[in-house]
Scaffold this active site. Structure first.
Site, PDB file in Angstrom:
ATOM      1  N   ASP A  35     -14.010   9.170   8.344  1.00 46.05           N
ATOM      2  CA  ASP A  35     -13.453   8.862   7.029  1.00 46.05           C
ATOM      3  C   ASP A  35     -13.887   7.472   6.584  1.00 46.05           C
ATOM      4  OD1 ASP A  35     -12.094   9.564   4.747  1.00 46.05           O
ATOM      5  OD2 ASP A  35     -10.143   8.890   5.473  1.00 46.05           O
ATOM      6  N   LYS A  69       3.023  -0.237   8.690  1.00 42.56           N
ATOM      7  CA  LYS A  69       2.853   1.095   8.103  1.00 42.56           C
ATOM      8  C   LYS A  69       4.007   1.977   8.568  1.00 42.56           C
ATOM      9  CE  LYS A  69      -0.122   4.080   9.734  1.00 42.56           C
ATOM     10  NZ  LYS A  69      -1.352   4.868  10.025  1.00 42.56           N
ATOM     11  N   GLY A  78      -0.248   9.169   0.944  1.00 42.62           N
ATOM     12  CA  GLY A  78       0.424  10.387   1.349  1.00 42.62           C
ATOM     13  C   GLY A  78       1.162  10.240   2.671  1.00 42.62           C
ATOM     14  N   PHE A  79       0.762   9.270   3.489  1.00 42.37           N
ATOM     15  CA  PHE A  79       1.360   9.034   4.790  1.00 42.37           C
ATOM     16  C   PHE A  79       2.704   8.325   4.680  1.00 42.37           C
ATOM     17  CE2 PHE A  79      -1.421   5.624   3.529  1.00 42.37           C
ATOM     18  CZ  PHE A  79      -0.587   4.516   3.622  1.00 42.37           C
ATOM     19  N   VAL A 107       2.997   0.965   3.179  1.00 42.53           N
ATOM     20  CA  VAL A 107       2.588  -0.170   3.997  1.00 42.53           C
ATOM     21  C   VAL A 107       3.258  -1.414   3.424  1.00 42.53           C
ATOM     22  CG1 VAL A 107       0.681  -1.589   4.799  1.00 42.53           C
ATOM     23  CG2 VAL A 107       0.384   0.876   4.613  1.00 42.53           C
ATOM     24  N   GLY A 125       0.830  -1.201   0.000  1.00 41.86           N
ATOM     25  CA  GLY A 125       0.000   0.000   0.000  1.00 41.86           C
ATOM     26  C   GLY A 125       0.863   1.248   0.000  1.00 41.86           C
ATOM     27  N   VAL A 126       0.411   2.277  -0.720  1.00 38.09           N
ATOM     28  CA  VAL A 126       1.142   3.540  -0.817  1.00 38.09           C
ATOM     29  C   VAL A 126       0.137   4.682  -0.662  1.00 38.09           C
ATOM     30  CG1 VAL A 126       2.582   5.025  -2.252  1.00 38.09           C
ATOM     31  CG2 VAL A 126       2.861   2.539  -2.360  1.00 38.09           C
TER      32      VAL A 126
END
Length: 819
Positions: free
Chosen positions: A642, A546, A527-528, A531, A524-525
């Protein structure tokens, strides 16, 4: 002695220089004092003509104890006049100005610096005038550092009665402190410019109240903001003779909710005939530019034009909004109509500039609104919001848009104390910074207050008010202390996380689990950060790791929030936090690994097999149960904020688990309150209209977002398709339209056609529509949603057991009985 300084009293050179500006001035002040303190002679700085006070009669009291001196060092970016010299004293001193009766501008100019025998940090004093307190215990250096500026400017409006003189008193706060002033301007103004005329006006809207508000002459005002929307500032010299500065820093306070749809209206060639009446109200140049919402009406319907301005709490504020219709497409009343919200309260439900101007295009109009910002003892500054939202229906407006040319915001003196002073800011870590940066908005946590388009497994970078229990310093806690440095805004409190819920990993363990953060293991990619899929406990346990971007202050907020949130929550339908790592300033969170990834990856734009209808229903029920636990199962209600398909994860058994609590927020803790007033956070396409219009967050905001998720699951399409036909851009609006037209079957995922029982289909659509109701109080609770979805599943299972089950076919827009 020079008692009154006027532009026509300067040398012929200056007179010639100012000739054209004088011709444009709409008002000539009767009283005009511009005093450069601590010096002699006359100086023109390009805007004003300054007269020294060393030999004038204006100083009274403390003459023998005041010092006239220059700053030890002069920053080259600072104008010499009036900032080169100052009058300073460790005792009270006064200025007295013989003025005519009526309202006056009082403008104070400060240059906080080291002066001989007067250290910069020792300046602390009060300023009073004719019974009003302008400043109290004012620490000039703290304010300059907090505003990231070298000079400080304060502007006030005060009424002087017949027979009175205007007195300014400067009083040191403590025996070892001192008071100082570099420049003073006292200027007359028209009597009806800011004070409410007793004969020609009954007052104006007091937001949140049924009574009208009047700015009476018994009040003093402080000018908090005076802003030209779009473009360069309007200098004092180019004002209407009142020497007001119209700042051009509007974007510092703008919330860019819709960055793909920004549009600026402007009379670029300056040929539009603009009328301002009375002509001294504002310069015509103010009305030649405006900010509007853009040309995409569909996006405008789900967006606001929003600004936020930090102000002191506990005061009433008056906002003057400046409008002038210059758009060539707008020609009559009803063409552009919008709502105005101030401090999240409805101020105007039918804002129509053409109607206000009696269909005179190019005629400037002003609207005044008053609002009380209640006292908030938890923070020194609060955000005063201004929002505009267009009407969405063609019977109300032709153009779905809103706009603004300029605004002024005034603080009103408190009724009993006559006080205008606010608290000093907290010390900053890098005092006396010479870098000029905008002060911007007050953020909830860190960073700007914006609506983020958030993607990936987790999202959000914000410290929320939920973080009140942090417990990272206990020596017996398995989570251990958080070792990275935090600024004041992210300071934690000593407490202790539950011993059996959170594990602290070393960086070596994380490196081993991810094979030194091998890109091959990235799942997973966002803005934070990234992962990774990793393995812990000698490779026996798969986990999701993460890794937040190192050094991110906003990431630090999210990091702390997720640890605190997830370590306190345990539920079958919530993702579980295993532990964290914060060695070497890393911010790493370790979760249970969700084998199936996120829900969206099984709905559209994917190579994964299609999910059958019953499985989708079961996932809906699981996610709803997770939200139900958040709303009712913890000590305090938790609002997720969210809810979306990428934040619903699936384990190897297809059990749905709600994830990502970076934006979560404690709900109302007072039983008398139904909502939490907070800035808008979330993702486009899922936002509750009540929330983004009025900044009022409730658990029903999660219900609305979940309603979008339900139709996303049914239709297998994104919540927003920006290049779609206008009526289809928003899934929520498209589903609502199809439901009303009886054509819902048209937008169902084609892979589901022929598999949904009509009773189940009808009930499912009914549930989704009830979640999307505009009025949040009419939406079901998430507990009701769980029950209704379980009922829909039962209807499907009952139909499946029937040989002649009713199904939704792909041959018609109607529900038909299968063969």
């Amino acid at each position: 002695m020079i008692s009154t300084v006027r532009f026509y009293s300067v040398t012929s050179f200056v007179l010639a220089f100012l000739f054209f500006s004088i011709e444009l001035q709409a008002y000539t002040p009767e009283d005009n004092f511009t005093i450069s303190c601590g010096t002699t002679g006359i100086v023109f700085d390009g805007q004003r003509t300054w007269t020294g006070d060393a030999d004038t009669k204006y100083l009274s009291g403390g003459q023998g104890s005041t010092v006239l001196t220059e700053a030890a060092t002069q920053d080259p970016s600072v104008n010499q006049a009036p900032y080169t010299t100052a009058r300073l004293s460790r005792f009270q001193f006064n200025y007295s100005f013989p003025v005519s009766a009526g309202p006056k501008f009082v403008r104070l100019f400060f240059y906080p610096a080291d002066y001989p025998s007067f250290p910069r940090t020792h300046a602390s004093f009060s300023v009073q005038s004719n019974g009003f307190t302008f400043l109290k215990g004012f620490n000039a250096s703290l304010n300059a550092d907090a505003e990231a500026t070298n000079t400080i400017f304060r502007e006030y409006v005060i009424n002087v009665n017949d027979g009175e003189i205007l007195i300014l008193s400067f009083t040191p706060s403590q025996p070892n402190s001192y008071a100082f002033i570099n420049g003073i301007e006292v200027l007359s103004m028209p009597s009806d410019l800011y004070y409410t005329s007793a004969t020609h006006s009954t007052g104006f809207k007091f937001v949140g109240n049924t009574t009208l508000y009047s700015v009476e002459t018994r009040f003093a005002l402080q000018v908090e903001y005076r802003i030209k929307i779009i473009g360069q500032e309007i200098s004092p010299l180019n004002d209407t003779g009142l020497f007001r500065k119209w700042a051009g820093d509007e974007e510092d306070y703008l919330i860019k909710q819709n960055p793909q749809n920004n549009d600026l209206s402007a009379d670029l060639d300056g040929k539009m005939n603009i009328t301002v009446n009375p002509d001294y109200v504002a310069p015509k140049e103010l009305y030649r530019t405006a900010r509007n919402m853009g040309t995409n009406a569909t996006l405008n319907k789900i967006s606001n034009l929003t600004w936020e301005f930090p102000v002191d709490s506990g005061f009433t504020y008056v906002l003057r909004l400046h409008f002038c219709e210059i758009d060539p497409n707008i020609n009559k009343d009803g063409d552009r109509v919008f709502f105005i919200y101030i401090a999240s309260q409805l101020a105007e439900d039918n804002a129509d500039v053409m109607q206000w101007s009696h269909n005179q295009k190019g005629l400037a109009v002003q609207r005044n609104y008053a609002v009380l910002m209640p006292k908030d003892n938890t923070q020194k500054k609060v955000n005063l919001s201004l929002q505009m939202h267009p009407y969405a229906t063609p019977d109300k407006t032709i153009y779905t848009d809103a706009f603004l040319n300029g605004l002024e915001i005034f603080k009103i003196s408190q009724d009993e104390s006559n006080n205008l002073a606010g608290p000093n800011p907290d010390p900053v870590q890098t005092p006396h910074s010479n870098k000029s940066v905008p002060t911007g908005k007050i953020s909830r946590g860190s960073g700007e207050t914006i609506i983020g388009m958030i993607v990936g497994v987790v999202s959000g970078v914000v410290l929320i008010s939920l973080v009140v229990f942090f417990v990272f310093l206990s020596p017996i806690s398995r989570c251990g202390p958080l070792l990275f440095s935090m600024t004041k805004s992210t300071k934690t409190h000593n407490s202790s996380l539950p011993l059996d819920l959170c594990r602290r990993f070393s960086l070596l363990e994380i490196l081993a689990a991810t094979q030194n953060f091998d890109d091959v293991l990235i799942v997973g990619v966002g803005g934070f950060g990234h992962v990774y899929k990793g393995y812990i406990d000698d490779g026996s346990t798969p986990v999701a790791i993460k890794r937040l971007k190192p050094g991110s202050q906003q990431g630090a907020h999210e990091f702390l929030n997720e640890i605190e949130m997830l370590s306190q929550l345990r539920h079958r339908h919530l993702v579980s936090l295993i532990g964290y790592c914060n060695d070497n300033k890393e911010m790493i969170l370790v979760y249970d690994f969700m084998t199936r990834g996120n829900l969206r990856d099984h709905l559209y734009n994917t190579d994964n097999p299609t999910l059958p209808w019953k499985q989708r229903l079961q996932i809906c029920i699981g996610a709803a149960r997770g939200l139900h636990y958040l709303h009712t199962g913890a000590k305090h209600m938790i609002i997720h904020r969210d809810v979306k398909t990428t934040n619903i994860l699936l384990d190897d058994k297809w059990v749905a688990k709600v994830s990502d609590f970076g934006l979560s927020r404690i709900g109302p803790t007072d039983t008398s309150k139904s909502h939490v007033s907070t800035n808008v956070k979330g993702s486009f396409g899922y936002l509750d209209p009540e929330y983004y219009k009025r900044y009022r967050l409730t658990e029903k905001s999660d219900v609305y977002s979940f309603g979008v998720v339900l139709f996303e699951i049914l239709c297998a399409r994104p919540p927003l398709i920006r290049n779609a036909e206008t009526e289809q851009v928003s899934l929520a609006n498209w589903a609502r339209r199809c439901y009303q037209n009886g054509t819902m079957a048209q937008i169902v995922d084609p892979s589901l056609k022929g598999t949904i029982a009509p009773e189940c289909f009808e009930k499912f659509c009914e549930i989704g529509m009830s979640c999307l109701l505009e009025d949040g109080t009419h939406r079901p609770s998430i507990n009701d949603v769980v029950w209704l979805l379980e009922f829909a599943l039962q209807l499907q299972e009952d139909a499946d057991r029937s040989e002649n089950a009713d199904i939704v076919t792909d041959e018609s827009n109607e529900i038909k009985r299968g063969n």
